[in-house]
Each structure stands twice: as structure tokens, then as C-alpha cells.
Design a protein around this motif. Structure first.
Motif, PDB file in Angstrom:
ATOM      1  N   VAL A 300      49.049   6.833  58.441  1.00 31.08           N
ATOM      2  CA  VAL A 300      49.269   5.642  57.605  1.00 31.08           C
ATOM      3  C   VAL A 300      48.684   5.911  56.226  1.00 31.08           C
ATOM      4  O   VAL A 300      47.499   6.217  56.087  1.00 31.08           O
ATOM      5  N   LEU A 301      49.512   5.755  55.199  1.00 30.48           N
ATOM      6  CA  LEU A 301      49.072   6.003  53.828  1.00 30.48           C
ATOM      7  C   LEU A 301      48.646   4.728  53.114  1.00 30.48           C
ATOM      8  O   LEU A 301      47.748   4.750  52.287  1.00 30.48           O
ATOM      9  N   GLU A 302      49.322   3.615  53.416  1.00 31.12           N
ATOM     10  CA  GLU A 302      48.980   2.333  52.800  1.00 31.12           C
ATOM     11  C   GLU A 302      49.266   1.214  53.800  1.00 31.12           C
ATOM     12  O   GLU A 302      50.148   1.332  54.645  1.00 31.12           O
ATOM     13  N   GLY A 303      48.523   0.105  53.651  1.00 32.44           N
ATOM     14  CA  GLY A 303      48.751  -1.068  54.471  1.00 32.44           C
ATOM     15  C   GLY A 303      47.716  -1.224  55.577  1.00 32.44           C
ATOM     16  O   GLY A 303      46.943  -0.310  55.873  1.00 32.44           O
ATOM     17  N   GLU A 304      47.703  -2.407  56.189  1.00 37.22           N
ATOM     18  CA  GLU A 304      46.765  -2.725  57.267  1.00 37.22           C
ATOM     19  C   GLU A 304      47.520  -2.784  58.585  1.00 37.22           C
ATOM     20  O   GLU A 304      48.554  -3.442  58.700  1.00 37.22           O
ATOM     21  N   VAL A 305      46.988  -2.101  59.605  1.00 29.23           N
ATOM     22  CA  VAL A 305      47.676  -1.959  60.881  1.00 29.23           C
ATOM     23  C   VAL A 305      47.123  -2.944  61.910  1.00 29.23           C
ATOM     24  O   VAL A 305      45.915  -3.156  62.002  1.00 29.23           O
ATOM     25  N   ILE A 323      53.267   4.166  66.646  1.00 29.75           N
ATOM     26  CA  ILE A 323      54.335   3.286  66.181  1.00 29.75           C
ATOM     27  C   ILE A 323      55.157   2.681  67.313  1.00 29.75           C
ATOM     28  O   ILE A 323      56.009   1.834  67.066  1.00 29.75           O
ATOM     29  N   CYS A 324      54.882   3.068  68.563  1.00 28.28           N
ATOM     30  CA  CYS A 324      55.630   2.462  69.670  1.00 28.28           C
ATOM     31  C   CYS A 324      55.164   1.042  69.971  1.00 28.28           C
ATOM     32  O   CYS A 324      55.960   0.216  70.436  1.00 28.28           O
ATOM     33  N   VAL A 325      53.874   0.740  69.727  1.00 28.60           N
ATOM     34  CA  VAL A 325      53.369  -0.597  70.070  1.00 28.60           C
ATOM     35  C   VAL A 325      52.695  -1.312  68.898  1.00 28.60           C
ATOM     36  O   VAL A 325      52.683  -2.546  68.863  1.00 28.60           O
ATOM     37  N   SER A 326      52.107  -0.581  67.966  1.00 29.20           N
ATOM     38  CA  SER A 326      51.359  -1.225  66.882  1.00 29.20           C
ATOM     39  C   SER A 326      52.283  -1.702  65.773  1.00 29.20           C
ATOM     40  O   SER A 326      53.394  -1.193  65.609  1.00 29.20           O
ATOM     41  N   ARG A 327      51.781  -2.673  65.017  1.00 30.16           N
ATOM     42  CA  ARG A 327      52.582  -3.276  63.956  1.00 30.16           C
ATOM     43  C   ARG A 327      51.740  -3.374  62.678  1.00 30.16           C
ATOM     44  O   ARG A 327      50.674  -2.754  62.589  1.00 30.16           O
ATOM     45  N   ALA A 328      52.187  -4.179  61.730  1.00 28.98           N
ATOM     46  CA  ALA A 328      51.475  -4.350  60.468  1.00 28.98           C
ATOM     47  C   ALA A 328      50.812  -5.717  60.404  1.00 28.98           C
ATOM     48  O   ALA A 328      51.400  -6.718  60.821  1.00 28.98           O
ATOM     49  N   ARG A 329      49.595  -5.749  59.885  1.00 34.81           N
ATOM     50  CA  ARG A 329      48.958  -7.016  59.533  1.00 34.81           C
ATOM     51  C   ARG A 329      49.307  -7.407  58.108  1.00 34.81           C
ATOM     52  O   ARG A 329      49.291  -8.581  57.764  1.00 34.81           O
ATOM     53  N   SER A 330      49.599  -6.410  57.314  1.00 32.52           N
ATOM     54  CA  SER A 330      49.960  -6.642  55.925  1.00 32.52           C
ATOM     55  C   SER A 330      51.478  -6.793  55.804  1.00 32.52           C
ATOM     56  O   SER A 330      52.203  -6.562  56.777  1.00 32.52           O
TER      57      SER A 330
END
Length: 337
Positions: A300-305, A323-330
Motif C-alpha cells: 500500500v502506497l497511500e490511504g488507510e486500510v 486484498i481478498c478481504v481487507s478494504r479501505a477506511r479512506s
């Protein structure tokens, strides 16, 4: 011939240059170009080895036990599990239930899940004695900690990681086990366990309110999600072993940039990051789709996971995700893809 002093000076300068370059990359992974280091996608987290299915036996209704033989196998501690790479390429995780001191074989057991995702059926129907199978590990995220006493709660096939723990406890340790299942016939190793004085066997729904937990005891639980949730509600500090992702509310849609390929896409609410990425990059590697094997790990280069996996360490979560289960908080994520 170069003088020894000259050789030493050149070697030292090269070492310092490599260290400086490594520090520079760690400070700014995109310098001087994107992804200077190798990407993590598709990199197994542990070395794969091939083992022989030496013994296959049914140890309860719908439960098959496999003895996998090899030579000089990595040692393991109670609570550890193996990744089995099935003939179809699926990867599934199974707790080790044999003897940790045995470096010539691993023993696992799996229950057939009729309405599952195909892994257990493949084990039951396709793995036979004499075949070879690829495994990875062992890995342990369910270790036996030191405690004044222990309370174990196991449901059905959830007994497998508990068995080595019971055998490893020093003589004189205060412990007790509540073992439950749909029926005696469906409960593996029940005859062996019933010989022990500190084991309570229950068929049907157990009465957790009657469970005696001494002060300072370590509580361990493995079994169906409903059982683990009920134990966790009563004992929040319980140690849990699960091989399915914890239920989580679906996240909102967000923007996803794939920095390497220069593509930007939207991950909708009903889609995983993996599904959205594979629509653009079909060759993206993945396997378990449950956040356990690590095949789909991406930087991950940018953003909150919003991390929803059961595998990555805190340090790994600082700059990568499954990336199969996690998403973005941002509202936006940037991946090194």
C-alpha cells in the motif's frame, strides 16, 4: 594482485553504499522509480515442501485424518497449522494434531463441509494414500501461553489444535476441557479424551454459563463461529483459532489507484478489492480468498486500510494488505500494482 587493504576498503565502501540505498528506499519507496523493490504479490510466506500422504483414515463421521510424511521437517509448537496446497490449486489451513517432536511427519484432520467452498470436499474425495501434496508452514497464531491454569472449549473439528496443547502441559498443571459436538459419532478423538478426568463431553448446545474459569486462567476456544462468539462474549480475553474471516460489516465504495499500471478504478460496496483488481488485471495471484494464506498480499502506497485478515503482523499492516478481504477506511487507496 590487489593488496588486502585495497580489497577491504572496496568491500567496505560497497557495503556502506548498499546500506545507504536500502535506507533511502525505506524512506521513500517510490524513489527513484515506482516499485524499486520486488512486489509482494504472489510470494508464499513460507517455503513449500512436498509430502507423501502415508496414511488416510476416517476418525469420525465426516472427518478424515491424514498423516503426511517427509524428512527433517520444520519443528512446530502446539497450536500451529499447515497450509495445504490442494491438487486444484486451492490453499486451505488445517491445525496440526500430531506429535510436535516428530520431524518425519505431520498429522492433520479435516471435516467435510457439504455447503463449503470446495476445499474440504477435495481433501475427502481426491487425496489418497500414496499421493504427494504440497504444504507450507508450519505457522502458529494460536500459541500456548504460560498461565496459572487453562480452560479449553472445543467444538467438533476444533479439537485438533487443542490435542497437542493438552499433551504438552506439564504434569500437575490445572486445566479442564469442554468438548462439544452434534453427536458422539461426529466428534473426533472423543474416546481418547473421555479417558481423562478433566474432560467434559457434551452433545448439542453446551451450557457456557456453567463453565468454571478460575481467576488467572487462560481460555482457549476453537470450533464453529457461533461457539467462539459465545465464549468471547463471556471471556473477552479468550484465545481464538478461526479459519474463516471474522464477520464484518461491508464497507463503502472507494477509489483504487494501481500505481504501476496507471489504472484507477472504483471498488463498489458489494465487491472485494481482489475482484475489482482481477477485472482489470486477470493474472493477479490469489488463493484462499479468506485472508489466511498471504498469496494476494500487496504493498500500500497511500490511504488507510481496513484490515480484516487473520495473518499479517502489525508491522506488515503498516504498508501492505491482503486484498481478498481487507478494504479501505479512506476514500482512496493506492497499491503498488
Amino acid at each position: 594482485m590487489p593488496k588486502p587493504l585495497t580489497v577491504a576498503v572496496v568491500a567496505g565502501a560497497a557495503l556502506l553504499a548498499r546500506r545507504a540505498m536500502r535506507r533511502r528506499i525505506q524512506v521513500s519507496p517510490l524513489w527513484p522509480m515506482p516499485a524499486l523493490e520486488e512486489p509482494t504479490s504472489g510470494r508464499p510466506r513460507s517455503r513449500a515442501i512436498r509430502l507423501l500422504v502415508a496414511v488416510r483414515e476416517e476418525v469420525a463421521d465426516g472427518v478424515v485424518q491424514l498423516r503426511l510424511e517427509g524428512r527433517d521437517l520444520p519443528r512446530w509448537e502446539p497450536g500451529a497449522h499447515l497450509d495445504l496446497v490442494l491438487p486444484s490449486g486451492l490453499v486451505r489451513q488445517y491445525s496440526l494434531c500430531g506429535d510436535p517432536a516428530d520431524t518425519s511427519s505431520y498429522t492433520v484432520a479435516t471435516r467435510l463441509v457439504e455447503d463449503g467452498r470446495g476445499g474440504s470436499r477435495e481433501v475427502h474425495e481426491q487425496l489418497a494414500e500414496g499421493m504427494e501434496i504440497e504444504v507450507r508452514g508450519p505457522r502458529n497464531r494460536f500459541p500456548l501461553v504460560e498461565a496459572e491454569s487453562y480452560v479449553f472449549v472445543a467444538g467438533g473439528i476444533g479439537i485438533t489444535p487443542v490435542l497437542p496443547m493438552l499433551r504438552a502441559l506439564p504434569e500437575g498443571t490445572d486445566w479442564r476441557l469442554l468438548y462439544c459436538g452434534r453427536s458422539r459419532e461426529s466428534m473426533p478423538f472423543v474416546a481418547e479424551l473421555e479417558k481423562l478426568d478433566r474432560v467434559t463431553v457434551v452433545t448439542g448446545v453446551p451450557d457456557l454459563d456453567a463453565l468454571e474459569v478460575p481467576e488467572g486462567a487462560a481460555v482457549y476456544c476453537c470450533g464453529p463461529e457461533g461457539l467462539m462468539a459465545a465464549v468471547e462474549e463471556r471471556y473477552p480475553q479468550v484465545y481464538l483459532e478461526r479459519f474463516m474471516p471474522r464477520a464484518a460489516a461491508p464497507g463503502g465504495a472507494f477509489e483504487l489507484e494501481l500505481r504501476r499500471t496507471g489504472r484507477t478504478l472504483t471498488v463498489p460496496t458489494e465487491s472485494s478489492v481482489l475482484a475489482a483488481v482481477r477485472a482489470e488485471l486477470p493474472d493477479t495471484l490469489y488463493s484462499c480468498e479468506q485472508g489466511f494464506c498471504g498469496t494476494c498480499q500487496q504493498r500500500v502506497l497511500e490511504g488507510e486500510v481496513d484490515h480484516r485478515d487473520e495473518l499479517l503482523t502489525d508491522a506488515e499492516r503498516d504498508d501492505s494488505m491482503l486484498i481478498c478481504v481487507s478494504r479501505a477506511r479512506s476514500e482512496r487507496l493506492v497499491l503498488d500494482m
